[in-house]
Motif scaffolding. Sequence first.
Motif, short mmCIF file in Angstrom:
data_model
loop_
_atom_site.label_atom_id
_atom_site.label_comp_id
_atom_site.label_asym_id
_atom_site.label_seq_id
_atom_site.Cartn_x
_atom_site.Cartn_y
_atom_site.Cartn_z
N ALA A 1 0.87 -1.17 0.00
CA ALA A 1 0.00 0.00 0.00
C ALA A 1 0.91 1.22 0.00
CB ALA A 1 -0.91 0.00 1.22
N PRO A 2 1.04 1.91 -1.12
CA PRO A 2 2.06 2.97 -1.23
C PRO A 2 1.57 4.32 -0.72
CG PRO A 2 1.00 2.62 -3.34
CD PRO A 2 0.40 1.60 -2.41
N GLY A 3 2.55 5.16 -0.36
CA GLY A 3 2.31 6.58 -0.15
C GLY A 3 1.53 6.93 1.09
N PHE A 4 1.97 6.46 2.27
CA PHE A 4 1.30 6.78 3.53
C PHE A 4 2.14 7.76 4.33
CE2 PHE A 4 -1.35 3.43 2.28
CZ PHE A 4 -2.48 3.40 3.09
N ARG A 5 1.51 8.77 4.85
CA ARG A 5 2.18 9.76 5.68
C ARG A 5 2.28 9.20 7.08
NH1 ARG A 5 2.63 13.44 10.18
NH2 ARG A 5 2.70 15.60 9.45
N LEU A 6 3.50 9.07 7.62
CA LEU A 6 3.70 8.54 8.96
C LEU A 6 3.36 9.60 9.99
CD1 LEU A 6 6.54 6.23 10.08
CD2 LEU A 6 5.93 8.17 11.52
N VAL A 7 2.56 9.20 10.99
CA VAL A 7 2.12 10.10 12.06
C VAL A 7 2.56 9.52 13.40
CG1 VAL A 7 0.14 11.14 13.23
CG2 VAL A 7 0.13 10.90 10.73
N HIS A 8 3.35 10.28 14.15
CA HIS A 8 3.66 9.85 15.51
C HIS A 8 2.37 9.83 16.32
CE1 HIS A 8 8.24 10.98 15.62
NE2 HIS A 8 7.96 9.97 14.81
N TYR A 9 2.14 8.70 17.02
CA TYR A 9 0.86 8.54 17.72
C TYR A 9 1.08 7.62 18.91
CZ TYR A 9 -4.21 8.79 17.96
OH TYR A 9 -5.50 9.09 18.35
N PRO A 10 0.34 7.85 20.01
CA PRO A 10 0.56 7.03 21.21
C PRO A 10 -0.10 5.65 21.12
CG PRO A 10 -1.15 8.65 21.64
CD PRO A 10 -0.60 8.97 20.27
N THR A 11 0.31 4.84 20.15
CA THR A 11 -0.16 3.47 20.04
C THR A 11 0.59 2.59 21.04
OG1 THR A 11 1.50 2.84 18.42
CG2 THR A 11 -0.51 3.80 17.56
N ALA A 12 0.08 1.37 21.21
CA ALA A 12 0.87 0.39 21.96
C ALA A 12 2.17 0.13 21.21
CB ALA A 12 0.07 -0.91 22.11
N ARG A 13 3.24 -0.12 21.93
CA ARG A 13 4.54 -0.34 21.30
C ARG A 13 4.49 -1.56 20.38
NH1 ARG A 13 9.23 1.90 23.03
NH2 ARG A 13 9.88 1.05 21.02
N GLY A 14 5.12 -1.41 19.22
CA GLY A 14 5.16 -2.49 18.25
C GLY A 14 3.93 -2.58 17.37
N CYS A 15 2.96 -1.69 17.60
CA CYS A 15 1.70 -1.73 16.87
C CYS A 15 1.53 -0.47 16.02
CB CYS A 15 0.52 -1.85 17.83
SG CYS A 15 0.57 -3.34 18.85
N ALA A 16 0.80 -0.60 14.95
CA ALA A 16 0.50 0.53 14.07
C ALA A 16 -0.96 0.43 13.65
CB ALA A 16 1.41 0.51 12.84
N ALA A 17 -1.46 1.51 13.07
CA ALA A 17 -2.86 1.54 12.65
C ALA A 17 -2.99 2.38 11.39
CB ALA A 17 -3.75 2.10 13.76
N ALA A 18 -3.90 1.96 10.50
CA ALA A 18 -4.18 2.71 9.28
C ALA A 18 -5.60 2.38 8.83
CB ALA A 18 -3.17 2.38 8.18
N TYR A 19 -6.17 3.27 8.04
CA TYR A 19 -7.58 3.14 7.68
C TYR A 19 -7.81 2.09 6.60
CZ TYR A 19 -7.44 7.79 9.84
OH TYR A 19 -7.21 8.83 10.69
N TYR A 20 -8.94 1.40 6.75
CA TYR A 20 -9.43 0.59 5.63
C TYR A 20 -10.52 1.39 4.94
CZ TYR A 20 -13.69 -0.78 8.23
OH TYR A 20 -14.88 -0.77 8.91
N PRO A 21 -10.85 1.16 3.68
CA PRO A 21 -10.43 0.03 2.85
C PRO A 21 -9.06 0.20 2.19
CG PRO A 21 -12.01 1.35 1.64
CD PRO A 21 -11.94 1.95 3.02
N GLU A 22 -8.41 1.34 2.37
CA GLU A 22 -7.13 1.57 1.69
C GLU A 22 -6.09 0.51 2.03
OE1 GLU A 22 -9.11 5.63 2.07
OE2 GLU A 22 -8.91 3.81 3.29
N THR A 23 -6.15 -0.04 3.25
CA THR A 23 -5.14 -1.03 3.66
C THR A 23 -5.63 -2.47 3.56
OG1 THR A 23 -5.83 -0.60 5.95
CG2 THR A 23 -3.83 0.51 5.16
#
Length: 761
Positions: free
Chosen positions: A706-728
Amino acid sequence: MAAKPPTSDPVQDAPTVTAPQHAAAGLPAVGHSLRVAQQQMGVRRTALTLLRVNQKDGFDCPGCAWPEGDHRHAAEFCENGAKAVAEEATLRRVTPAFFAAHPVAALAGRSGYWLGQQGRLTQPVYLAEGATHYEPVDWQRAFDIVAEELDALDSPDEAVFYTSGRTSNEAAFLYQLFAREFGTNNLPDCSNMCHESSGSALTETIGIGKGSVSLEDLHHADLIIVAGQNPGTNHPRMLSALEKAKAGGARIITVNPLPEAGLERFKNPQTAKGLIKGAPLTDLFLQIRLGGDQALFRLLNKLILQTDGAVDEEFVRAHTHGFEEFTEAAAEADWDDTLTATGLARADIEAALRLVLASRRTVVCWAMGLTQHKHSVPTIREVVNFLLLRGNIGRPGAGVCPVRGHSNVQGDRTMGVFERPADPFLDALQAEFGFTPPRHHGYDVVRAIRALRDGEAKVFFAMGGNFVAASPDTEVTEAAMRRARLTVHVSTKLNRSHAVTGARALILPTLGRTERDLQASGPQFVTVEDSMSMVHASRGRLAPASPHLLSEPAIVARLARRVLGPESRTPWEEFEKDYATIRDRISRVVPGFEDFNNRVAHPGGFTLPHGPRDERRFPTATGKANFTAAPVEHPELPAGRLLLQTLRSHDQYNTTIYGLDDRYRGITGGRRVVLVHPEDARALGHADGDHVDLVSEWADGRERRAPGFRLVHYPTARGCAAAYYPETNVLVPLDATADTSNTPASKSVVVRLDSPAPTRA
């Protein structure tokens, strides 16, 4: 005056990013709701329509399945409910001229947001084989096309009949009846992608695949655990119930990898205090690592067993089975292993235990954060173990609460939309309608995609929804759909699935919940079932968006008459004329719906029976509630990788994108973002604001990017990430599914962050 739809797609990978918010709703939600509604409907239509949402004599919100209490506010809707209604009741129209101006290839290049903003579909349209544009077609010709392709199949099992959760009880019952009379159980539905894991786990453990609580139970609980759920965005009216529970003395534990504004503080727009200050909701936030929930509940169960007097021994002895085997498994739970799996501190788990032991009445609520992992079914079974230990099923103020995401997804399953129907249901169907329904199991969503991919299914018919965008492994799903001979979508608005077609394609426009349904016998209403097994009527009042629209029951009835012909003894024409005749048949086929027409005439409807809740009767194979003892699992994360969950923004509902903002998370003007903990980003060599490609890693070795995502620093749990569907969804492998339920594992996708490939000048 309503605003015109956008003419071009906005940029979605360059949002403005600010700090996340710490409270939900309030005046901003009111203002945003009204602004969106007026853009779609205009001022007068907005007032007339929104005041009928979720009222006893009005229409059921086409959004989530959260129930209404007996007392209704004049404004019985949330921000996202207002958006859902506005999108359906919009004054914008998609006419044949639109399709003449936009080839299908061009529509395929548009975003889901742009497609949805164009307005309501007004006329059936047909894409002939080899054609470049949809063209208008009359209803009879549309039904003839479907019949031609169905008649040409070598087997009824080469057809797939998909259902969205928006479909009414009446339409769903007719739809499954038609499919089975045609000869197949290929009835996948959106539940396959969300709460199938809940249904699988609950059916095995308590004997019924539905929640066991009412709104009153939530209001009177001592402790509510909200796990893997974000009600502030996905079920905002749930916040009112949590606020009322807190006012009654309840404590709330939130278990989630992300802090969510709605569970921190709720500013109830119905009260002056709510607008000004709001109410804090969460007493203890357990910021768990993705997929660590089973380990958490297993350790809590061990600690309960080790505490004198904590187990409800009378309940366990009288109403449960498998306790000894379960206690042996629970005894093996290890603190170090649990802390690794969950990412939690020991003190946090001990604090949770104190709240659990202080509670006599406990409710556990959950959503996709628990249901979309490989080990989701054993995770939910462990939640049931947790509740059984202290007698928290069949007790007022306690129980299981899987929070359904779509307004009638639970009702559709109750009506028989299921690829693995139970024999008693098929027996009742055969006795009532005089044909022999197929007994072999059909395709669920994942198996349907495989069948289309492999040429084993050739006709795909969707009653609502946006199958292509909702399904996993986007490239595989789209290629599979394009192999079909015919794809058909019954829809109110444009979506991505209309642009990814078989050799031939039809779009059949239908009435929405907000619209009047006038048939030969007079005005009709339909019914829905909410997340807590309440069944009630829904009556639209607006004039239909076009005179060419048919209702969903009418579409199914006419199609069935055309396909099945005079040999069918089912009175399809009568069903179309008068929906009460459908409900009469439901009352004789589906348990709990006896005297359906008289009972649903009562304002607010009626509650379906639920053995575990009503009388502590558990219709399982053992006749009791079953403890289970599955091995504890959690996702393994290789070095240099992150565990990704797909999720919604605040400006979307399922695959419907209302806008490009995620207000509570501080994202404005874009959707191609990935939320990463600052320390994880730095360890991987990325800074806030970097653009990255998300690349998933799976056992098949195939690259999914999934190309071209802007990385956002966010207080997620360590080792975890999140992004919106349906794009992902492109990152979720088709074969990465939950054991038993076969639900796509969209909440535990192993990804790496690649620097974008350089673009050519």
